[in-house]
Write an enzyme that holds these catalytic residues in place. Structure first.
Site, mmCIF file in Angstrom:
data_model
loop_
_atom_site.group_PDB
_atom_site.id
_atom_site.type_symbol
_atom_site.label_atom_id
_atom_site.label_comp_id
_atom_site.label_asym_id
_atom_site.label_seq_id
_atom_site.Cartn_x
_atom_site.Cartn_y
_atom_site.Cartn_z
ATOM 1 N N CYS B 81 -14.641 7.509 34.030
ATOM 2 C CA CYS B 81 -14.478 8.642 35.236
ATOM 3 C C CYS B 81 -13.413 8.253 36.122
ATOM 4 C CB CYS B 81 -15.811 8.707 35.606
ATOM 5 S SG CYS B 81 -15.741 10.495 36.611
ATOM 6 N N HIS B 185 -18.843 10.269 31.144
ATOM 7 C CA HIS B 185 -19.684 9.181 31.487
ATOM 8 C C HIS B 185 -20.447 9.035 30.259
ATOM 9 C CE1 HIS B 185 -19.567 9.040 35.972
ATOM 10 N NE2 HIS B 185 -19.142 10.424 35.722
ATOM 11 N N GLU B 187 -22.487 6.587 29.750
ATOM 12 C CA GLU B 187 -23.994 6.388 30.077
ATOM 13 C C GLU B 187 -24.852 7.292 30.302
ATOM 14 O OE1 GLU B 187 -21.205 6.097 32.171
ATOM 15 O OE2 GLU B 187 -21.780 6.751 34.072
#
Lengths: 255, 206
Positions: B81, B185, B187
């Site tokens: 990001c 992202h 994650e």
């Protein structure tokens, strides 16, 4: 590949469990939050919003231990709300692994807090939820403290104000439709989506993918719901579901 | 040698740590410059404003060590990001110079999107690989990832590894030798993000 708008389950926390209300009353126990979040995570949900309905209403402190465990179980975007009124609370919640916090009552009681929060954290991490109840003659009023306090405040004006102050997203929730599964208050969704530039998320009343579609066509950037993801059938048996990519594939924005 | 998640005080890193733990990949938060050299690869996260992130990375004292390990020794780095945006030469969001590790500049998407596409872009996008790269191996299933940003990385075809369509085509993955970046992202992108972090863990510079 085409962009697809988000479809977001909203989960209500009360007294350590997950519940689902109707018209903001009558919370029915659904199950253990960790377990249900894990199921949504496995189903590849777009995003989850967790709202602690005791914190806003009774001003009880958030259950940080539980929220930390939820955050470490879900590898999807997470938002959390309920009674948040300070920068320190936001910092703690973002630190647990939540991307976004949802502010509600405080945005009516002290609107300048939205600006303070947006300046301290990224705008994209500040979501404002506006609870709306229709009064006599269908007049729309903003509610706070979990639907307990009514304000002579027009939700569209409030939306414009919080967007100007730095809200990254606005959840528009119909109190009247909550738990009804009879469809969103589409007029309300459209009026607010037309009035602000930030993404608007429709909440309250969705019972099907068609309802999501209707809100998106009226200008919502995303569709959120509670009951439709946790109840099954006429007798409302508790069953955690989430539409497949194929079922959601047809969703599109308004033009 | 494990992965270092560069902790320079920007963004919440808990999810990156827990996804590595779930994958059984040895990864830890590192905020001490002297600790970096013990690690084989690096993740550079980031949330917030460009200048603030550059200042915090400078203040952390880790930038010279990263320059040494990533640019001189060519150990792999993945920016996530804002961490990817920092890899550019510059950003319209701020005044500071970027790291300049992936040629390009970061520009605001404001004014360049069709009306129904609002900012910030918060949502899932399908990523289309634009060249063969071990970070995005061919799959049967379309790969979708979670994005949350208002700025986009502009670069040339050489450094573009994948794009996403948000009304306009924007860079989703960039790379220059051992330096990689994802605008999304991983994650927060459940099984798709797990696959990508696993690919990064296996990535070696050819």
């Amino acid at each position: 590949m085409r962009f697809r708008p988000r479809v977001i389950p909203v989960l209500l926390l009360s007294d350590g469990g997950l519940v689902k209300s109707t018209g903001f009353t009558d919370p029915r126990y659904l199950g253990d939050p960790i377990n249900i979040v894990r199921i949504f995570n496995e189903k590849g949900v777009d995003e989850l919003v967790l709202l602690d309905i005791d914190a806003g209403r009774l001003r009880t402190p958030a259950d940080i231990e539980l929220l930390a465990e939820i955050a470490s179980e879900a590898f999807v975007p997470l938002a959390v709300g309920g009674g948040i009124e300070t920068v320190d609370e936001i910092r703690t919640l973002l630190g647990l692994g939540f991307e976004k916090v949802v502010l509600c009552s405080v945005t009516v009681e002290r609107p300048e807090f939205v600006a303070h929060a947006a300046a301290t954290f990224a705008t994209s991490s500040i979501v404002v939820c506006i609870d709306v109840k229709r009064g006599r003659f269908g007049r729309r009023e903003v509610m706070t403290r979990g639907g307990q306090v009514r304000h002579k405040l027009d939700p569209v004006e409030h939306a414009i104000n919080v967007a100007r102050l730095g809200a990254g997203e606005i959840i528009v929730q119909s109190v009247d439709r909550d738990g009804s599964m009879a469809g969103y208050d589409l007029e309300l969704v459209e009026d607010i989506a037309d009035a602000v530039d930030v993404p608007v998320i429709a909440l309250g009343g969705a019972g099907s993918v068609d309802d999501f579609d209707a809100a998106l066509r009226r200008g919502a950037a995303a569709a959120a719901a509670g009951s439709t993801f946790v109840f099954q059938g006429r007798h409302r048996a508790v069953l955690v579901t989430y539409p497949t990519d194929d079922e959601l594939g047809g969703l599109t924005h308004a033009n | 040698m494990s992965t270092a998640i560069v902790d320079y005080g920007v963004g919440n890193l808990g999810s990156i740590v827990s996804m590595h733990r779930r994958l059984g990949i040895d990864a830890e938060l590192v905020s001490d410059p002297d600790e970096l050299a013990r690690h084989a690869r690096f993740i550079l996260p980031g949330v917030g404003a460009f200048d603030d992130a550059v200042d915090r990375l400078d203040a952390s004292g880790m930038r010279p060590a990263l320059e040494e390990l990533v640019i001189q020794e060519r150990r792999p780095l993945l920016g996530i990001c804002l961490g990817m945006e920092l890899l550019a030469d510059s950003s319209e969001e701020g005044e500071r110079r970027g790291l300049g590790w992936v040629p390009g500049r970061v520009r605001s998407m404001r004014g360049s999107l069709p009306a129904q596409f609002r900012l910030p872009f918060m949502g899932w996008g399908f990523v289309t690989p634009t060249q063969e790269h071990p970070l995005l191996p061919p799959t049967d299933e379309p790969q979708r990832f979670y994005f949350a940003h208002s700025y986009a990385f502009e670069t040339t075809a050489d450094f573009l590894l994948g794009t996403v369509d948000y009304g306009i085509e924007i860079a989703a993955v960039v790379g220059h030798h051992n330096v990689l970046g994802t605008q999304f992202h991983p994650e927060k992108s459940h099984r798709f993000g797990m696959a990508l972090l696993r690919s990064f863990d296996a990535f070696e510079v050819s």
